[in-house]
Design a protein around this motif. Structure first.
Motif, PDB file in Angstrom:
ATOM      1  N   GLN A 389       0.828  -1.192   0.000  1.00 48.02           N
ATOM      2  CA  GLN A 389       0.000   0.000   0.000  1.00 48.02           C
ATOM      3  C   GLN A 389       0.873   1.257   0.000  1.00 48.02           C
ATOM      4  O   GLN A 389       1.901   1.306   0.681  1.00 48.02           O
ATOM      5  CB  GLN A 389      -0.915   0.021   1.235  1.00 48.02           C
ATOM      6  CG  GLN A 389      -1.780  -1.221   1.385  1.00 48.02           C
ATOM      7  CD  GLN A 389      -2.497  -1.276   2.716  1.00 48.02           C
ATOM      8  OE1 GLN A 389      -2.774  -0.263   3.338  1.00 48.02           O
ATOM      9  NE2 GLN A 389      -2.809  -2.482   3.168  1.00 48.02           N
ATOM     10  N   TYR A 399      -5.383   9.678  -1.737  1.00 47.44           N
ATOM     11  CA  TYR A 399      -5.287   8.637  -2.763  1.00 47.44           C
ATOM     12  C   TYR A 399      -4.486   7.479  -2.192  1.00 47.44           C
ATOM     13  O   TYR A 399      -3.367   7.665  -1.688  1.00 47.44           O
ATOM     14  CB  TYR A 399      -4.598   9.220  -3.992  1.00 47.44           C
ATOM     15  CG  TYR A 399      -4.244   8.248  -5.091  1.00 47.44           C
ATOM     16  CD1 TYR A 399      -5.216   7.695  -5.913  1.00 47.44           C
ATOM     17  CD2 TYR A 399      -2.909   7.920  -5.335  1.00 47.44           C
ATOM     18  CE1 TYR A 399      -4.872   6.828  -6.945  1.00 47.44           C
ATOM     19  CE2 TYR A 399      -2.553   7.062  -6.356  1.00 47.44           C
ATOM     20  CZ  TYR A 399      -3.544   6.506  -7.160  1.00 47.44           C
ATOM     21  OH  TYR A 399      -3.194   5.658  -8.181  1.00 47.44           O
ATOM     22  N   ARG A 401      -3.037   3.590  -3.168  1.00 45.95           N
ATOM     23  CA  ARG A 401      -2.802   2.601  -4.213  1.00 45.95           C
ATOM     24  C   ARG A 401      -2.441   1.268  -3.563  1.00 45.95           C
ATOM     25  O   ARG A 401      -1.582   1.209  -2.678  1.00 45.95           O
ATOM     26  CB  ARG A 401      -1.669   3.039  -5.130  1.00 45.95           C
ATOM     27  CG  ARG A 401      -1.496   2.111  -6.319  1.00 45.95           C
ATOM     28  CD  ARG A 401      -0.128   2.092  -6.953  1.00 45.95           C
ATOM     29  NE  ARG A 401       0.499   3.382  -7.104  1.00 45.95           N
ATOM     30  CZ  ARG A 401       1.747   3.613  -6.699  1.00 45.95           C
ATOM     31  NH1 ARG A 401       2.444   2.672  -6.085  1.00 45.95           N
ATOM     32  NH2 ARG A 401       2.292   4.790  -6.892  1.00 45.95           N
ATOM     33  N   TYR A 402      -3.113   0.203  -3.982  1.00 43.92           N
ATOM     34  CA  TYR A 402      -2.868  -1.147  -3.479  1.00 43.92           C
ATOM     35  C   TYR A 402      -2.168  -1.958  -4.561  1.00 43.92           C
ATOM     36  O   TYR A 402      -2.602  -1.979  -5.710  1.00 43.92           O
ATOM     37  CB  TYR A 402      -4.178  -1.834  -3.096  1.00 43.92           C
ATOM     38  CG  TYR A 402      -4.912  -1.156  -1.962  1.00 43.92           C
ATOM     39  CD1 TYR A 402      -4.754  -1.581  -0.648  1.00 43.92           C
ATOM     40  CD2 TYR A 402      -5.747  -0.069  -2.216  1.00 43.92           C
ATOM     41  CE1 TYR A 402      -5.418  -0.952   0.386  1.00 43.92           C
ATOM     42  CE2 TYR A 402      -6.420   0.563  -1.179  1.00 43.92           C
ATOM     43  CZ  TYR A 402      -6.245   0.121   0.125  1.00 43.92           C
ATOM     44  OH  TYR A 402      -6.901   0.756   1.154  1.00 43.92           O
ATOM     45  N   SER A 403      -1.088  -2.625  -4.159  1.00 44.67           N
ATOM     46  CA  SER A 403      -0.341  -3.472  -5.094  1.00 44.67           C
ATOM     47  C   SER A 403      -0.439  -4.906  -4.630  1.00 44.67           C
ATOM     48  O   SER A 403      -0.292  -5.196  -3.439  1.00 44.67           O
ATOM     49  CB  SER A 403       1.127  -3.048  -5.153  1.00 44.67           C
ATOM     50  OG  SER A 403       1.248  -1.697  -5.533  1.00 44.67           O
ATOM     51  N   ARG A 412      -5.610  -2.100  -7.026  1.00 41.34           N
ATOM     52  CA  ARG A 412      -6.710  -1.163  -7.127  1.00 41.34           C
ATOM     53  C   ARG A 412      -6.316   0.136  -6.443  1.00 41.34           C
ATOM     54  O   ARG A 412      -5.254   0.240  -5.824  1.00 41.34           O
ATOM     55  CB  ARG A 412      -7.983  -1.727  -6.505  1.00 41.34           C
ATOM     56  CG  ARG A 412      -7.855  -2.064  -5.031  1.00 41.34           C
ATOM     57  CD  ARG A 412      -9.204  -2.388  -4.430  1.00 41.34           C
ATOM     58  NE  ARG A 412     -10.095  -1.239  -4.492  1.00 41.34           N
ATOM     59  CZ  ARG A 412     -11.428  -1.327  -4.505  1.00 41.34           C
ATOM     60  NH1 ARG A 412     -12.006  -2.514  -4.488  1.00 41.34           N
ATOM     61  NH2 ARG A 412     -12.166  -0.243  -4.548  1.00 41.34           N
ATOM     62  N   THR A 413      -7.182   1.129  -6.541  1.00 43.68           N
ATOM     63  CA  THR A 413      -6.934   2.412  -5.896  1.00 43.68           C
ATOM     64  C   THR A 413      -8.197   2.852  -5.158  1.00 43.68           C
ATOM     65  O   THR A 413      -9.295   2.346  -5.403  1.00 43.68           O
ATOM     66  CB  THR A 413      -6.550   3.501  -6.914  1.00 43.68           C
ATOM     67  OG1 THR A 413      -7.637   3.685  -7.837  1.00 43.68           O
ATOM     68  CG2 THR A 413      -5.282   3.126  -7.669  1.00 43.68           C
ATOM     69  N   GLN A 414      -7.994   3.818  -4.250  1.00 44.66           N
ATOM     70  CA  GLN A 414      -9.104   4.480  -3.579  1.00 44.66           C
ATOM     71  C   GLN A 414      -8.836   5.981  -3.604  1.00 44.66           C
ATOM     72  O   GLN A 414      -7.678   6.418  -3.532  1.00 44.66           O
ATOM     73  CB  GLN A 414      -9.243   4.023  -2.122  1.00 44.66           C
ATOM     74  CG  GLN A 414      -9.722   2.594  -1.939  1.00 44.66           C
ATOM     75  CD  GLN A 414      -9.721   2.202  -0.472  1.00 44.66           C
ATOM     76  OE1 GLN A 414      -8.698   2.293   0.207  1.00 44.66           O
ATOM     77  NE2 GLN A 414     -10.870   1.760   0.028  1.00 44.66           N
ATOM     78  N   SER A 429     -13.012   6.799  -6.557  1.00 37.67           N
ATOM     79  CA  SER A 429     -11.982   6.557  -7.573  1.00 37.67           C
ATOM     80  C   SER A 429     -12.558   6.090  -8.904  1.00 37.67           C
ATOM     81  O   SER A 429     -11.907   6.232  -9.945  1.00 37.67           O
ATOM     82  CB  SER A 429     -10.969   5.530  -7.066  1.00 37.67           C
ATOM     83  OG  SER A 429     -11.591   4.287  -6.799  1.00 37.67           O
ATOM     84  N   ILE A 438      -6.930  11.842  -9.683  1.00 42.33           N
ATOM     85  CA  ILE A 438      -6.168  10.595  -9.568  1.00 42.33           C
ATOM     86  C   ILE A 438      -4.844  10.699 -10.320  1.00 42.33           C
ATOM     87  O   ILE A 438      -3.783  10.307  -9.811  1.00 42.33           O
ATOM     88  CB  ILE A 438      -7.003   9.407 -10.077  1.00 42.33           C
ATOM     89  CG1 ILE A 438      -8.171   9.150  -9.117  1.00 42.33           C
ATOM     90  CG2 ILE A 438      -6.140   8.154 -10.238  1.00 42.33           C
ATOM     91  CD1 ILE A 438      -9.122   8.073  -9.582  1.00 42.33           C
ATOM     92  N   GLU A 442      -1.328  10.455  -8.435  1.00 41.75           N
ATOM     93  CA  GLU A 442      -0.446   9.340  -8.803  1.00 41.75           C
ATOM     94  C   GLU A 442       0.919   9.862  -9.235  1.00 41.75           C
ATOM     95  O   GLU A 442       1.964   9.299  -8.859  1.00 41.75           O
ATOM     96  CB  GLU A 442      -1.083   8.507  -9.911  1.00 41.75           C
ATOM     97  CG  GLU A 442      -0.200   7.388 -10.461  1.00 41.75           C
ATOM     98  CD  GLU A 442       0.167   6.329  -9.432  1.00 41.75           C
ATOM     99  OE1 GLU A 442       1.298   5.808  -9.498  1.00 41.75           O
ATOM    100  OE2 GLU A 442      -0.666   6.020  -8.556  1.00 41.75           O
TER     101      GLU A 442
END
Length: 462
Positions: A389, A399, A401-403, A412-414, A429, A438, A442
């Motif tokens: 994360q 924001y 970001r999940y990897s 995914r992202t939130q 998102s 976003i 990012e």
């Protein structure tokens, strides 16, 4: 501003830090349920920071990197040996959790400047760094967590060795014991030299076993669930089976979460009373008018919010921490809304006391904000969790970001609008109108990752 700074130059520092105390676990931060009259009064007489964030870390034991960032004034990948030197997969090795020896530690700066530095309570960053930091101490606990009665302790060792066979179990509840040791020092300090007294509590970290009299103050029927209570997290964030998440049943139940909150609030109220004892001893001492008081925490935790229980995530409940400062030359009743990072506390204390800030410190002094001057030093704050994360927050938009991590986790992202959604209940998102936000966030996150040499970015680009 210079005149105000000179008034508190060479002031003593009483530094109080809690374990797992999230920002909204204090009445002064707007919580109507928790009883914290001492901290509320401290905030009323001093400065309350509303937007201070931790930078997270690469280990599930988040108190290690969070405290390291605080104690070194550097970003999370530079603060400890593990974050600086090893790969993403090796950071659960406790031997790698020592503070980065290339840095000058916060208490060490004051020790070098002629302060008497005293360490009491929890130290989770290695014995060598403790020995470098403190000229004295008592009730020292080297570790992450333990029973609040029977905690393995050391007396101060001038040689800095702290042999295993000199360890002994505590007979008093940890918060009371650490307060006792702090009071003993305050009452006995007669020297002219200023002091830096670092009191590190193990509360309100689990096991949350408050004295019954404090638990009785929080009947379950009076404990509201948070607005963002969920029975389970809406997706796999990569860390749903870590130890902290297993301390309650899954899916979560409202009754069990209310009990966790009651235990948590009880621990906090008990801690608040012990802090009150320390402050009463300080007021009765000759040091009262010349001591800067700091209260903060290493990180927070979820306790039912978003269906989570622990702190291994990047939501507000886990990375947003309290910070209160009170003392000579500081405004009274000031609330500062500008973004700040945990590592900013180090240079702030240096500037407030006239100490030079070491070159390797990367935090920004918050003195302009402390003294009531609007000066936004940070446009954004960033936080990380393992290789799973990453987060950027610009004061309104947040924001995450999940990897994917191995077979776990989600790509995914939130995106949350914290101005209108402070409980992070509405992920926007997927809204096409949010694309520009976003993309901007990012790009900002990637630029920061590159700047700090985030191993996750390096691994991705390898």
């Amino acid at each position: 501003m210079r005149e105000q700074q000179s008034e508190i130059r060479k002031s003593n520092i009483l530094f109080l830090i809690a374990d797992d105390h999230r920002f909204d676990g204090i009445g002064a931060y707007g919580n109507p349920v928790v009883q914290t009259p001492v901290l509320d009064q401290l905030a009323a007489e001093g400065v309350l920071y509303q937007s201070i964030y931790t930078m997270g870390g690469l280990t599930a034991a988040l108190c290690v990197p969070c405290r390291a960032s605080l104690l070194t004034g550097t970003h999370v990948f530079q603060a400890t040996a593990s974050e600086k030197e090893v790969s993403l997969g090796q950071t659960e090795d406790a031997s790698l959790w020592n503070l980065n020896p290339e840095q000058t530690f916060l208490p060490e700066v004051f020790r070098q400047d002629g302060y008497r530095t005293i360490g009491i309570g929890k130290w989770h960053n290695g014995k060598e760094s403790f020995a470098r930091s403190f000229a004295d101490g008592a009730g020292i606990f080297f570790g992450g967590m333990g029973e609040h009665v029977g905690l393995p302790l050391h007396d101060y060792d001038p040689q800095g060795i702290y042999h295993q066979d000199t360890m002994y179990p505590s007979e008093t509840f940890s918060s009371e014991l650490f307060a006792d040791k702090a009071i003993d020092f305050i009452q006995g300090h007669e020297a002219e030299e200023p002091f830096f007294l670092y009191v590190s509590f193990t509360a309100p970290h689990d096991p949350r076993t408050p004295p019954q009299a404090y638990l009785d103050r929080y009947p379950l029927a009076d404990i509201p669930l948070p607005p963002n209570f969920m029975t389970e997290h809406p997706f796999d964030n990569g860390e749903l089976s870590v130890r902290d998440e297993l301390l309650a049943s899954m899916p979560r139940t409202s009754e069990e979460i209310r009990q966790h909150l009651a235990d948590y609030y009880s621990m906090i109220t008990h801690l608040d009373d012990q802090i009150g004892r320390i402050l009463a001893a300080l007021r009765a001492s000759p040091h009262s008018e010349n001591t800067l008081i700091v209260y903060t925490a290493d990180h927070g935790l979820a306790l039912g919010q978003h269906g989570l229980l622990g702190k291994q995530n990047l939501y507000e409940h886990s990375i947003h921490i309290p910070l209160i400062m009170q003392g000579p030359g500081l405004p009274q009743g000031l609330q500062v809304s500008e973004l700040g990072c945990q590592m900013d506390i180090y240079p702030t204390l240096c500037e407030l006391t006239g100490n030079s800030i070491p070159d390797k410190v990367e935090g920004h002094s918050m003195v302009p904000n402390v003294l009531g001057e609007r000066n936004e030093r940070r446009a954004s704050v960033f936080s990380v969790y393992k290789n799973m994360q990453r987060m950027v927050h610009d004061g309104r938009w947040k924001y995450i970001r999940y990897s994917q991590a191995g077979d776990a986790g989600s790509n995914r992202t939130q995106l949350f609008d914290l101005l209108n959604d402070p409980w992070e209940m509405s992920d926007v998102s997927e809204d096409p109108a949010m694309h520009a936000h976003i993309q901007r966030l990012e790009e900002e996150l990637q630029a920061w990752q590159k700047d700090v040499q985030d191993p996750l970015l390096l691994q991705k680009n390898a």
